[in-house]
Scaffold this active site. Structure first.
Site, PDB file in Angstrom:
ATOM      1  N   ASP A   1      45.218  31.870  32.870  1.00 53.37           N
ATOM      2  CA  ASP A   1      45.917  31.978  34.153  1.00 53.37           C
ATOM      3  C   ASP A   1      46.780  30.757  34.425  1.00 53.37           C
ATOM      4  OD1 ASP A   1      43.806  30.231  34.485  1.00 53.37           O
ATOM      5  OD2 ASP A   1      42.720  31.476  35.908  1.00 53.37           O
TER       6      ASP A   1
ATOM      7  N   HIS B   1      34.425  34.948  40.253  1.00 52.48           N
ATOM      8  CA  HIS B   1      35.702  35.319  39.627  1.00 52.48           C
ATOM      9  C   HIS B   1      35.749  34.867  38.164  1.00 52.48           C
ATOM     10  CE1 HIS B   1      38.102  31.418  40.878  1.00 52.48           C
ATOM     11  NE2 HIS B   1      37.331  31.199  39.847  1.00 52.48           N
TER      12      HIS B   1
ATOM     13  N   ASN C   1      32.393  32.334  43.400  1.00 58.23           N
ATOM     14  CA  ASN C   1      32.407  33.689  43.961  1.00 58.23           C
ATOM     15  C   ASN C   1      32.372  34.767  42.865  1.00 58.23           C
ATOM     16  OD1 ASN C   1      34.958  33.609  42.864  1.00 58.23           O
ATOM     17  ND2 ASN C   1      36.066  33.863  44.793  1.00 58.23           N
TER      18      ASN C   1
ATOM     19  N   GLU D   1      39.777  37.873  41.370  1.00 58.84           N
ATOM     20  CA  GLU D   1      38.957  37.600  42.535  1.00 58.84           C
ATOM     21  C   GLU D   1      38.131  38.819  42.931  1.00 58.84           C
ATOM     22  OE1 GLU D   1      38.726  34.646  43.287  1.00 58.84           O
ATOM     23  OE2 GLU D   1      40.555  33.656  43.931  1.00 58.84           O
TER      24      GLU D   1
HETATM   25  P1  PGA Z   1      35.283  25.165  37.254  1.00 61.65           P
HETATM   26  O1  PGA Z   1      36.053  26.493  37.606  1.00 61.65           O
HETATM   27  O2  PGA Z   1      35.059  25.147  35.773  1.00 61.65           O
HETATM   28  O3  PGA Z   1      36.204  24.071  37.707  1.00 61.65           O
HETATM   29  O4  PGA Z   1      33.991  25.183  38.014  1.00 61.65           O
HETATM   30  C1  PGA Z   1      35.657  27.700  37.024  1.00 61.65           C
HETATM   31  C2  PGA Z   1      36.413  28.824  37.655  1.00 61.65           C
HETATM   32  O5  PGA Z   1      36.764  28.752  38.845  1.00 61.65           O
HETATM   33  O6  PGA Z   1      36.653  29.828  36.965  1.00 61.65           O
END
Ligand code: PGA
Length: 242
Positions: free
Chosen positions: A67, A138, A136, A143
């Site tokens: 992304d 995702h 959450n 999302e």
């Molecule tokens: P993080 O993010 O590795 O910074 O915890 C993971 C994500 O949001 O997919």
């Protein structure tokens, strides 16, 4: 599903790097799907060490990032382009022409998304997709929603994600509201998937993703249906699993 419990973040990072290295050794010219975020940083450090010690070469590897934010120039310190360059690509012998990241500055986002899918297809698909997971649930910027979005697409970020990522931007207001992400279908098409989770904040999402019902409200839960899924959690992230 293969769940691996690592003692701590360092062990998680070593195991994750070993799996990437195995994929590369078993298939010269492997195609990797790569995430950004705090979680994979240790894995990238391990892979860089392997390269520097002469144990691994990325010369023939192709990569597709999951992304990118919309509207953040490549050179901005918060773009995922910069993240990948600074934390991984500039330290290894990868051919920059084989690294792919969605262009969040494209004036035709729809076409950029279609083109990204065409590029994945032209590379004969992704051998190993590495994922993090949001608090959450995702994956990428897919999302929680009432339906699964299929291929690479533009997405409006959830408030929860904006707040979680504000730490990089200095304030919630500065976090972009939109992004481009590979979709659930693009992710599920990858030949194998490895998801990494570290820390207490991820324990709830990991439990729901692996032991809860499969629902787009918890996007990572769809991974239960993938036939070659490896999960690596450290003690805290795996603390709620049965
Ligand atoms: P993080 O993010 O590795 O910074 O915890 C993971 C994500 O949001 O997919």
């Amino acid at each position: 599903m293969n769940i691996i419990f690592a003692r701590d973040y360092d062990e998680l990072s070593r195991l994750a790097a070993a799996k990437v290295a195995d994929t590369m050794r078993s298939k010269p010219g492997a195609v990797l799907g790569l995430p950004t975020g705090s979680t994979p940083l240790g894995m990238y450090r391990e892979l860089i060490s392997m390269y520097k010690e002469g144990k691994l070469s990325f010369k023939d590897v192709t990569t597709f990032n999951l992304d990118e934010y919309e509207g953040i120039p490549k050179e901005d310190e918060n773009s995922y382009y910069r993240f990948m360059r600074d934390n991984f690509f500039s330290h290894i012998d990868i051919d920059k022409g084989r690294t792919n990241i969605p262009d969040g500055m494209s004036c035709d986002v729809e076409e950029e998304c279609r083109d990204y899918e065409r590029r994945i297809e032209k590379a004969s698909g992704i051998d190993l997709m590495v994922l993090g997971i949001g608090n959450n649930g995702h994956i990428g910027f897919n999302e929680p929603a009432s339906y699964y979005a299929g291929i690479t697409h533009r997405v409006k970020l959830h408030q929860n994600t904006i707040e979680a990522n504000a730490r990089f931007f200095g304030s919630v207001e500065k976090v972009p509201k939109y992004a481009v992400t590979m979709g659930i279908k693009s992710i599920m098409h990858c030949r194998s998937i490895m998801i990494l989770a570290s820390g207490k904040a991820k324990a709830g999402a990991i439990k729901k993703a692996l032991e809860g019902s499969i629902t787009p409200e918890l996007p990572a839960s769809v991974l239960q249906l993938h036939r070659d899924l490896t999960v690596i959690v450290d003690e805290e992230a795996g603390s709620l699993l049965k």
